[in-house]
Design a protein around this motif. Sequence first.
Motif, PDB file in Angstrom:
ATOM      1  N   MET A   1       0.850  -1.172   0.000  1.00  0.00           N
ATOM      2  CA  MET A   1       0.000   0.000   0.000  1.00  0.00           C
ATOM      3  C   MET A   1       0.895   1.235   0.000  1.00  0.00           C
ATOM      4  O   MET A   1       1.995   1.208   0.538  1.00  0.00           O
ATOM      5  CB  MET A   1      -0.875  -0.017   1.252  1.00  0.00           C
ATOM      6  N   PHE A   2       0.411   2.313  -0.602  1.00  0.00           N
ATOM      7  CA  PHE A   2       1.167   3.560  -0.561  1.00  0.00           C
ATOM      8  C   PHE A   2       0.211   4.743  -0.631  1.00  0.00           C
ATOM      9  O   PHE A   2      -0.943   4.606  -1.035  1.00  0.00           O
ATOM     10  CB  PHE A   2       2.197   3.642  -1.698  1.00  0.00           C
ATOM     11  N   THR A   3       0.714   5.874  -0.180  1.00  0.00           N
ATOM     12  CA  THR A   3      -0.044   7.123  -0.259  1.00  0.00           C
ATOM     13  C   THR A   3       0.776   8.138  -1.030  1.00  0.00           C
ATOM     14  O   THR A   3       2.005   8.068  -1.063  1.00  0.00           O
ATOM     15  CB  THR A   3      -0.376   7.693   1.134  1.00  0.00           C
ATOM     16  N   ILE A   4       0.079   9.101  -1.648  1.00  0.00           N
ATOM     17  CA  ILE A   4       0.731  10.191  -2.357  1.00  0.00           C
ATOM     18  C   ILE A   4       0.088  11.494  -1.896  1.00  0.00           C
ATOM     19  O   ILE A   4      -1.137  11.609  -1.875  1.00  0.00           O
ATOM     20  CB  ILE A   4       0.554  10.062  -3.885  1.00  0.00           C
ATOM     21  N   GLU A   5       0.930  12.447  -1.511  1.00  0.00           N
ATOM     22  CA  GLU A   5       0.462  13.768  -1.096  1.00  0.00           C
ATOM     23  C   GLU A   5       1.296  14.818  -1.822  1.00  0.00           C
ATOM     24  O   GLU A   5       2.505  14.675  -1.936  1.00  0.00           O
ATOM     25  CB  GLU A   5       0.616  13.954   0.408  1.00  0.00           C
ATOM     26  N   HIS A   6       0.645  15.864  -2.294  1.00  0.00           N
ATOM     27  CA  HIS A   6       1.354  16.959  -2.951  1.00  0.00           C
ATOM     28  C   HIS A   6       1.454  18.122  -1.972  1.00  0.00           C
ATOM     29  O   HIS A   6       0.446  18.674  -1.547  1.00  0.00           O
ATOM     30  CB  HIS A   6       0.641  17.380  -4.232  1.00  0.00           C
ATOM     31  N   GLU A   7       2.683  18.456  -1.595  1.00  0.00           N
ATOM     32  CA  GLU A   7       2.964  19.571  -0.706  1.00  0.00           C
ATOM     33  C   GLU A   7       3.350  20.782  -1.540  1.00  0.00           C
ATOM     34  O   GLU A   7       3.430  20.698  -2.766  1.00  0.00           O
ATOM     35  CB  GLU A   7       4.106  19.203   0.251  1.00  0.00           C
ATOM     36  N   PHE A   8       3.623  21.909  -0.881  1.00  0.00           N
ATOM     37  CA  PHE A   8       3.984  23.137  -1.579  1.00  0.00           C
ATOM     38  C   PHE A   8       5.206  22.955  -2.468  1.00  0.00           C
ATOM     39  O   PHE A   8       5.204  23.338  -3.631  1.00  0.00           O
ATOM     40  CB  PHE A   8       4.229  24.269  -0.567  1.00  0.00           C
ATOM     41  N   ASP A   9       6.266  22.350  -1.925  1.00  0.00           N
ATOM     42  CA  ASP A   9       7.523  22.248  -2.667  1.00  0.00           C
ATOM     43  C   ASP A   9       7.958  20.818  -2.975  1.00  0.00           C
ATOM     44  O   ASP A   9       9.069  20.595  -3.449  1.00  0.00           O
ATOM     45  CB  ASP A   9       8.642  22.967  -1.919  1.00  0.00           C
ATOM     46  N   SER A  10       7.094  19.839  -2.704  1.00  0.00           N
ATOM     47  CA  SER A  10       7.495  18.457  -2.941  1.00  0.00           C
ATOM     48  C   SER A  10       6.274  17.560  -3.089  1.00  0.00           C
ATOM     49  O   SER A  10       5.159  17.942  -2.758  1.00  0.00           O
ATOM     50  CB  SER A  10       8.359  17.941  -1.790  1.00  0.00           C
ATOM     51  N   THR A  11       6.535  16.355  -3.579  1.00  0.00           N
ATOM     52  CA  THR A  11       5.546  15.284  -3.562  1.00  0.00           C
ATOM     53  C   THR A  11       6.024  14.283  -2.528  1.00  0.00           C
ATOM     54  O   THR A  11       7.201  13.915  -2.507  1.00  0.00           O
ATOM     55  CB  THR A  11       5.436  14.612  -4.947  1.00  0.00           C
ATOM     56  N   VAL A  12       5.117  13.845  -1.648  1.00  0.00           N
ATOM     57  CA  VAL A  12       5.471  12.916  -0.577  1.00  0.00           C
ATOM     58  C   VAL A  12       4.763  11.586  -0.837  1.00  0.00           C
ATOM     59  O   VAL A  12       3.536  11.537  -0.912  1.00  0.00           O
ATOM     60  CB  VAL A  12       5.068  13.472   0.802  1.00  0.00           C
ATOM     61  N   ILE A  13       5.563  10.531  -0.993  1.00  0.00           N
ATOM     62  CA  ILE A  13       5.034   9.186  -1.192  1.00  0.00           C
ATOM     63  C   ILE A  13       5.428   8.370   0.033  1.00  0.00           C
ATOM     64  O   ILE A  13       6.588   8.375   0.443  1.00  0.00           O
ATOM     65  CB  ILE A  13       5.616   8.542  -2.458  1.00  0.00           C
ATOM     66  N   THR A  14       4.467   7.667   0.626  1.00  0.00           N
ATOM     67  CA  THR A  14       4.749   6.807   1.768  1.00  0.00           C
ATOM     68  C   THR A  14       4.441   5.374   1.375  1.00  0.00           C
ATOM     69  O   THR A  14       3.325   5.069   0.951  1.00  0.00           O
ATOM     70  CB  THR A  14       3.915   7.210   3.000  1.00  0.00           C
ATOM     71  N   LEU A  15       5.455   4.506   1.478  1.00  0.00           N
ATOM     72  CA  LEU A  15       5.298   3.083   1.197  1.00  0.00           C
ATOM     73  C   LEU A  15       5.036   2.369   2.514  1.00  0.00           C
ATOM     74  O   LEU A  15       5.829   2.474   3.448  1.00  0.00           O
ATOM     75  CB  LEU A  15       6.564   2.521   0.547  1.00  0.00           C
ATOM     76  N   ILE A  16       3.927   1.644   2.579  1.00  0.00           N
ATOM     77  CA  ILE A  16       3.519   0.982   3.816  1.00  0.00           C
ATOM     78  C   ILE A  16       3.639  -0.520   3.620  1.00  0.00           C
ATOM     79  O   ILE A  16       3.003  -1.098   2.729  1.00  0.00           O
ATOM     80  CB  ILE A  16       2.070   1.377   4.182  1.00  0.00           C
ATOM     81  N   ASP A  17       4.495  -1.153   4.416  1.00  0.00           N
ATOM     82  CA  ASP A  17       4.711  -2.594   4.342  1.00  0.00           C
ATOM     83  C   ASP A  17       3.556  -3.276   5.067  1.00  0.00           C
ATOM     84  O   ASP A  17       3.260  -2.953   6.214  1.00  0.00           O
ATOM     85  CB  ASP A  17       6.051  -2.939   4.993  1.00  0.00           C
ATOM     86  N   GLU A  18       2.880  -4.210   4.413  1.00  0.00           N
ATOM     87  CA  GLU A  18       1.734  -4.854   5.053  1.00  0.00           C
ATOM     88  C   GLU A  18       1.535  -6.269   4.540  1.00  0.00           C
ATOM     89  O   GLU A  18       2.042  -6.631   3.478  1.00  0.00           O
ATOM     90  CB  GLU A  18       0.461  -4.038   4.808  1.00  0.00           C
ATOM     91  N   GLY A  19       0.837  -7.064   5.318  1.00  0.00           N
ATOM     92  CA  GLY A  19       0.372  -8.354   4.847  1.00  0.00           C
ATOM     93  C   GLY A  19       1.315  -9.532   4.991  1.00  0.00           C
ATOM     94  O   GLY A  19       1.076 -10.566   4.384  1.00  0.00           O
ATOM     95  N   HIS A  20       2.385  -9.408   5.772  1.00  0.00           N
ATOM     96  CA  HIS A  20       3.281 -10.552   5.957  1.00  0.00           C
ATOM     97  C   HIS A  20       4.042 -10.380   7.264  1.00  0.00           C
ATOM     98  O   HIS A  20       4.042  -9.320   7.868  1.00  0.00           O
ATOM     99  CB  HIS A  20       4.249 -10.708   4.775  1.00  0.00           C
ATOM    100  N   ASP A  21       4.706 -11.461   7.703  1.00  0.00           N
ATOM    101  CA  ASP A  21       5.547 -11.382   8.904  1.00  0.00           C
ATOM    102  C   ASP A  21       6.793 -10.570   8.599  1.00  0.00           C
ATOM    103  O   ASP A  21       7.220 -10.463   7.455  1.00  0.00           O
ATOM    104  CB  ASP A  21       5.959 -12.786   9.357  1.00  0.00           C
TER     105      ASP A  21
END
Length: 80
Positions: free
Chosen positions: A1-21
Motif C-alpha cells: 500500500m502507498f499514499t501520495i500527497e502533494h505539498e507546496f515544494d514536494s511530492t510525498v510518497i509513503t510506502l507501507i509494508d503490510e500483509g506478511h511477517d
Amino acid sequence: MFTIEHEFDSTVITLIDEGHDGLMADVTILAFDDCVVLEQEDPLTGEVVRVSLSMAQLTDLAAALDLPEGSYRLDRPAKG
C-alpha cells in the motif's frame, strides 16, 4: 500500500509494508525539483535515517532495476 500527497515544494510518497511477517517501517519518499530523499525509522535506535539521491542517481537507479549485473554509464544530454 502507498499514499501520495502533494505539498507546496514536494511530492510525498509513503510506502507501507503490510500483509506478511517481518514488516518493515514505512518508507517516506520526498520528491523535490533537484533531489529525492528517502526516510525510514531505524528500528534499533528509533531515529529516522535519510538518504538523498540526485536526479541523476535516481535515473541510474531506475535503469539499474532492468539491467543485468555489470558496470554502466548512461549517456546524458549536455547541459547548455
